[in-house]
Design an enzyme around this catalytic site. Structure first.
Site, PDB file in Angstrom:
ATOM      1  N   HIS A  96       0.843  -1.181   0.000  1.00 44.02           N
ATOM      2  CA  HIS A  96       0.000   0.000   0.000  1.00 44.02           C
ATOM      3  C   HIS A  96       0.889   1.247   0.000  1.00 44.02           C
ATOM      4  CE1 HIS A  96      -3.299  -2.650   1.699  1.00 44.02           C
ATOM      5  NE2 HIS A  96      -3.981  -1.916   0.846  1.00 44.02           N
ATOM      6  N   CYS A 134      -3.735   0.057  11.466  1.00 42.59           N
ATOM      7  CA  CYS A 134      -4.484  -0.517  12.592  1.00 42.59           C
ATOM      8  C   CYS A 134      -5.475   0.448  13.229  1.00 42.59           C
ATOM      9  CB  CYS A 134      -3.509  -1.026  13.648  1.00 42.59           C
ATOM     10  SG  CYS A 134      -2.572  -2.457  13.098  1.00 42.59           S
TER      11      CYS A 134
END
Length: 272
Positions: free
Chosen positions: A162, A259
């Site tokens: 990413h 996260c």
């Protein structure tokens, strides 16, 4: 200062780790859970209200909650993950953002669009959207349409990562980037296409480039995990820094940024 205000957050959404997370690679589950608990604790310490979603055994990658939405200026763009196995994650987060947090929701109408939140870098002034195996041009156009007040530029990502595994914001107008060839190619593309000018912090270990800048605090990985880059952060960062171990959590995701889903609510009242 608009840039600084963009990194003032009141809330974070996180998702606890299911047992099925072990299927994502050679992951030590208990250590991953300890690391995630320390991460959530730190978010609370720096002043965020943290909403913890329960673990879902049918969603092994759900800890990487950042991929499910792009939140900016109080609006949540719901993503269209490049992986079909992650669609239910999006439905869960949409319900939380809409029903529990009362955020206005924007949906992507184009069915050909693919968009993961981990490919969306917001600098406080403009968006860069990584064109990766998870995000395509139609996904980048959806970001531009959802937030028309900001320039939005697609950036080709050649490695199987990413965008935010390679570049993240380390402060207002400061981009953190790895020293590796692929990461340096990405930052050159960003600098060439950018509407605004940024400083860069180049870190020797590529995995150290994934940082979080929240409420004037830089969160980066621990000295044991990124010894050379840790020294760089010590030398150049003049505001508060906190470090965390992310060895297990970074095995199947970008690390710190992946996260949590961060946002600021305008009508935020802190519990005293």
């Amino acid at each position: 200062m608009a840039g600084m205000a963009s990194f003032r957050f009141t809330h974070a959404v996180v998702c606890r780790i299911p047992l099925s997370f072990r299927t994502r690679g050679e992951i030590e589950l208990e250590e991953a859970r300890r690391q995630h608990e320390a991460f959530v604790r730190l978010l609370r310490e720096i002043g965020l209200d943290v909403i913890e979603l329960p673990p879902d055994e049918g969603l092994p990658e759900s800890v990487y909650v950042e991929d499910t939405a792009v939140v900016c200026n109080g609006i949540a763009l719901i993503t269209r993950p490049g992986s079909q196995t992650r669609v239910k994650e999006v439905e869960t987060v949409r319900a939380v953002l809409k029903k529990e947090l009362d955020l206005p929701i924007v949906e992507i109408a184009d069915e050909s669009a693919k968009l993961d939140g981990g490919d969306v870098l917001f600098t406080g002034k403009e968006f860069f959207v990584g064109l990766s195996e998870w995000t395509n041009e139609a996904g980048a156009r959806a970001v531009a349409a959802a937030f028309p007040e900001f320039p939005c530029t697609p950036v080709k990502v050649t490695q199987s990562k990413h965008l935010k595994a390679m570049v993240t914001m380390a402060g207002p107008d400061v981009i953190c980037v790895g020293a590796g060839k692929a990461s340096q190619e990405v930052i050159k593309r960003i600098e060439r296409e950018a509407t605004f000018t940024y400083q860069t912090i180049t870190v020797p270990e590529d995995e150290a480039a994934n940082v979080l800048y929240i409420n004037n605090c830089l969160i980066h990985r621990s000295k044991e995990e990124i010894p050379e880059s840790f020294k760089v952060f010590e030398d150049v960062v003049k505001f508060q820094r906190r470090s965390l171990s992310m060895s297990e959590l970074s095995k199947a995701g970008s690390g710190l940024s992946s996260c949590c889903l961060l946002f600021r609510r305008a009508k935020h009242i802190r519990n005293l």
